[in-house]
Design a protein around this motif. Structure first.
Motif, PDB file in Angstrom:
ATOM      1  N   LEU A 166       7.303   1.473   9.686  1.00 24.51           N
ATOM      2  CA  LEU A 166       6.817   0.992   8.397  1.00 24.51           C
ATOM      3  C   LEU A 166       5.347   0.584   8.522  1.00 24.51           C
ATOM      4  O   LEU A 166       4.516   0.945   7.692  1.00 24.51           O
ATOM      5  N   LYS A 167       5.033  -0.124   9.588  1.00 20.68           N
ATOM      6  CA  LYS A 167       3.645  -0.565   9.777  1.00 20.68           C
ATOM      7  C   LYS A 167       2.705   0.634   9.903  1.00 20.68           C
ATOM      8  O   LYS A 167       1.618   0.652   9.339  1.00 20.68           O
ATOM      9  N   ARG A 168       3.182   1.630  10.647  1.00 22.63           N
ATOM     10  CA  ARG A 168       2.356   2.830  10.804  1.00 22.63           C
ATOM     11  C   ARG A 168       2.124   3.502   9.439  1.00 22.63           C
ATOM     12  O   ARG A 168       1.022   3.914   9.113  1.00 22.63           O
ATOM     13  N   GLU A 169       3.197   3.555   8.655  1.00 21.40           N
ATOM     14  CA  GLU A 169       3.054   4.187   7.329  1.00 21.40           C
ATOM     15  C   GLU A 169       2.097   3.402   6.435  1.00 21.40           C
ATOM     16  O   GLU A 169       1.339   3.978   5.662  1.00 21.40           O
ATOM     17  N   ILE A 170       2.144   2.083   6.557  1.00 20.28           N
ATOM     18  CA  ILE A 170       1.234   1.263   5.738  1.00 20.28           C
ATOM     19  C   ILE A 170      -0.219   1.574   6.109  1.00 20.28           C
ATOM     20  O   ILE A 170      -1.078   1.756   5.251  1.00 20.28           O
ATOM     21  N   GLN A 189      -1.320   4.325   7.381  1.00 19.21           N
ATOM     22  CA  GLN A 189      -1.654   5.655   6.850  1.00 19.21           C
ATOM     23  C   GLN A 189      -1.953   5.591   5.356  1.00 19.21           C
ATOM     24  O   GLN A 189      -2.865   6.255   4.857  1.00 19.21           O
ATOM     25  N   THR A 190      -1.179   4.784   4.655  1.00 20.92           N
ATOM     26  CA  THR A 190      -1.377   4.673   3.208  1.00 20.92           C
ATOM     27  C   THR A 190      -2.757   4.101   2.895  1.00 20.92           C
ATOM     28  O   THR A 190      -3.483   4.620   2.047  1.00 20.92           O
ATOM     29  N   VAL A 191      -3.118   3.038   3.617  1.00 17.22           N
ATOM     30  CA  VAL A 191      -4.433   2.424   3.376  1.00 17.22           C
ATOM     31  C   VAL A 191      -5.543   3.424   3.703  1.00 17.22           C
ATOM     32  O   VAL A 191      -6.525   3.556   2.965  1.00 17.22           O
ATOM     33  N   THR A 192      -5.374   4.160   4.805  1.00 22.57           N
ATOM     34  CA  THR A 192      -6.385   5.143   5.181  1.00 22.57           C
ATOM     35  C   THR A 192      -6.510   6.205   4.096  1.00 22.57           C
ATOM     36  O   THR A 192      -7.603   6.620   3.732  1.00 22.57           O
TER      37      THR A 192
END
Ligand code: WTA
Length: 631
Positions: free
Chosen positions: A560-564, A566-569
């Motif tokens: 989940l943290k990794r996806e967050i 990626q989303t911000v990027t």
């Protein structure tokens, strides 16, 4: 070139600038080429706010950056010295004569593609000379440039294009950054799907990437340039006509389009460049900031070119091919003045002296720092290892909204103190206020930093929303411009900036709005709500700490943290990636639903002992849970 040469002279000039500001600034303005001289030096009112400098004057800033120097015999001097990302790739040296020609040609390309005086043109480019050419070409025809930092991604780009209703975007197929290729055009394509105001995209071929060119809308820079003449009369602009918009983060999710005017900006950037850096004719000046930020606008493009300097532009990053790149470039091009950010200094310090030792650095004469407070340790490292104890350091304090340096030593003239921006430049009248807005007089005081009198390059408005400009800068303390920074004036009257006192964070010298980062995090489908605060970070100055509430039980927290991230990027850009993400069940809110950021800040700073009064919280138990899970 006229400039202050002693501290006594600084003192007299400063006094003159306060006692007779109109006389002082009109003397500075007389140095330039005017199509028509101004009628009135200054009109101002901070309540509206409404500030006008050199009213009735007519000019074009590019005639002062370019044509003027051709006439004075500087045509063959290098204006832009370009160092590519790859150390083996070819250097470009563009003389004033060539730059003039390229600017005129591209100005004609803009016109050919429908650009008119007053139109807003978005520039989203790598750090290549064409970026400066595009900026100046806009100014040549009186179009308002809005440069968007190439590290922002599609949503940030789209928001800014929409806010200014830009009609043209100037971009490139891509950018080289270290070992990476950045697909700029792909990001533009995605943004333009939600930007109907854009009629044309002019694309410079730089990395030879395989890109899509949309019929009718997209044209190649190299094709267009073939159809135009290399002569372009400079448009006649009023002193107060807007020169550019540059977006900066604020306390809401929507960035503010800071508007700068033509004449005032010109006078301030020229004056500060000459005096702060004590520039001598023929020297090589290197500002490492991207043109996407105000530092790049004022001290890579306009300030140096107005002074007829040689401005070095670097496409790459400080750590490619290794952490000695800055020092290698300084030796290679015999850089005399080097202007960078504390984050860069701290990160290179952390890599060790082995990367510095191979280089002589004997061309250096002056070092500069900008964008965030420089801590004493970094100041000494910079002074000892780069300046070899013989180059004065100018710690320059200013903002996107001020357009030019406000508080800073004059190189070699002002006695410095590590961590202090020292004294206000002539024309700058800082005051420190307490919370109630009462001026703190005398030395040895600390308060909120404001200015009580306008300077030529002060912000004129926030694009499309004048009320916001008033709210953000002129309403907190009536009759003053409020910087948003805390500041100390020590026993000797030296100024030291202590940092932001509002909801923006300086991450690696980049100003980020917490609300803007929260919006990007909330784009993740599983996130219901988030709250972002800063925490002290050894290298970046401040890091981003995000507290997030997830709407379903996700067992795989790491994913989940990794996806967050990626989303911000994807939505905002890599510069806004959170350093720490804590998944929480609730956020500390008041009964009226406001997040108590003060508490989150303390937790992020790991200062758990004294969280202050939590009794007004809707549910004080969330604080215990957050404390227990703090990272
Ligand atoms: C911070 C960058 C301490 C400050 C030119 C300001 C600094 C904000 C300094 C503006 C400095 C800039 N010492 N803090 N020398 N220079 N700042 O708009 O918080 O990107 O308000 O302009 O950077 O950031 P901006």
């Amino acid at each position: 070139m006229k400039r202050i040469t002693s501290f006594e002279q600084y003192t007299t000039e400063y006094k003159k600038s306060i006692d007779t500001p109109e006389k002082f600034w009109s003397e500075q303005a007389e140095e330039f080429v005017w199509k028509k001289k101004w009628d009135k030096v200054l009109d101002w009112n901070f309540d509206e706010p409404d500030v006008k400098w050199f009213q009735g004057g007519k000019l074009n800033i590019t005639e002062n950056c370019l044509d003027r120097h051709l006439k004075s015999g500087k045509g063959e001097q290098v204006a832009i010295l370009w160092e590519p990302n790859h150390p083996e790739a070819e250097v470009r040296k563009i003389t004033y004569k060539e730059l003039h020609l390229e600017v005129c040609r591209f100005a004609n390309v803009l016109k050919r593609n429908g650009a008119k005086k007053g139109d807003r043109i978005c520039i989203y480019m790598p750090m290549i000379p064409e970026l400066a050419i595009a900026v100046l070409a806009c100014a040549r025809i009186g179009a308002i440039h809005s440069v968007i930092f190439g590290g922002f991604s599609f949503k940030s780009l789209a928001d800014r294009i929409q806010d200014a209703d830009c009609t043209i975007v100037v971009t490139a197929d891509g950018a080289f950054r270290g070992t990476k290729d950045i697909q700029l055009k792909g990001i533009v394509d995605e943004a333009l799907e939600i930007c109907p105001s854009i009629k044309k995209a002019i694309v410079y071929k730089h990395i030879h990437a395989d890109i899509n060119m949309k019929n009718e809308r997209d044209v190649w820079w190299h094709d267009e340039i073939k159809f135009v003449s290399s002569e372009c009369e400079a448009e006649t602009m009023d002193s107060e006509d807007p020169l550019f918009i540059l977006y900066t983060s604020g306390s809401t999710g929507k960035p503010k389009g800071v508007v700068h005017s033509t004449a005032g900006y010109m006078v301030s950037t020229d004056y500060t460049f000459r005096n702060v850096f004590q520039y001598n004719d023929g020297e090589v000046f290197w500002c490492t900031a991207d043109v996407g930020w105000i530092t790049g606008h004022s001290y890579l493009v306009y300030g140096p070119l107005l002074c007829g300097a040689t401005s070095l532009m670097f496409e790459g990053i400080p750590t490619f091919p290794d952490a000695g790149r800055f020092w290698q470039v300084i030796d290679k091009h015999k850089v005399n003045i080097f202007y960078t950010a504390p984050t860069a200094i701290r990160s290179l310090e952390a890599m060790g002296l082995d990367f510095v030792k191979p280089y002589k650095l004997d061309s250096l004469r002056v070092l500069g720092s900008v964008g965030e407070p420089i801590n004493e340790e970094a100041w000494h490292w910079y002074n000892d290892n780069i300046g070899k104890n013989r180059c004065p350091i100018v710690d320059t304090y200013w903002q996107t909204e001020t357009g030019a340096i406000m508080i800073s030593p004059l190189a070699g003239i002002t006695k410095t103190k590590p961590g202090f921006a020292t004294f206000p430049l002539p024309g700058v009248q800082p005051v420190l206020l307490d919370e109630k807005g009462v001026e703190l007089n005398g030395n040895g005081v600390e308060g909120r930093l404001c200015y009580k009198f306008p300077w030529p390059s002060i912000i004129r408005t926030t694009y499309g929303n004048h009320e916001r400009c008033k709210e953000a800068y002129f309403a907190t303390f009536k009759g003053y411009y409020f910087t948003g920074d805390g500041c100390k004036r020590d026993e000797d009257g030296y100024y030291r900036i202590t940092g932001r006192v509002d909801d923006v964070i300086k991450v690696s010298g980049h100003l980020l709005g917490t609300a803007e980062v929260e919006n990007a995090i909330n784009e993740h489908p599983d996130i219901v709500e988030s709250a972002v605060v800063g925490f002290p970070h050894d290298i970046k100055g401040w890091g981003i700490y995000a507290f997030v509430i997830c709407d379903n039980e996700r067992k795989d927290e790491d994913n989940l943290k990794r996806e967050i991230i990626q989303t911000v990027t994807k939505y905002m850009g890599a510069i806004a990636k959170p350093d720490k993400i804590q998944i929480v069940k609730g956020l500390p809110k008041t009964r009226s639903g406001k997040i108590m950021r003060r508490i989150l800040r303390k937790i992020a700073e790991n200062d758990l002992s004294n969280l202050g009064d939590t009794s007004t919280l809707l549910d004080p138990s969330v604080v215990e849970e957050i404390k227990a899970g703090a990272l």
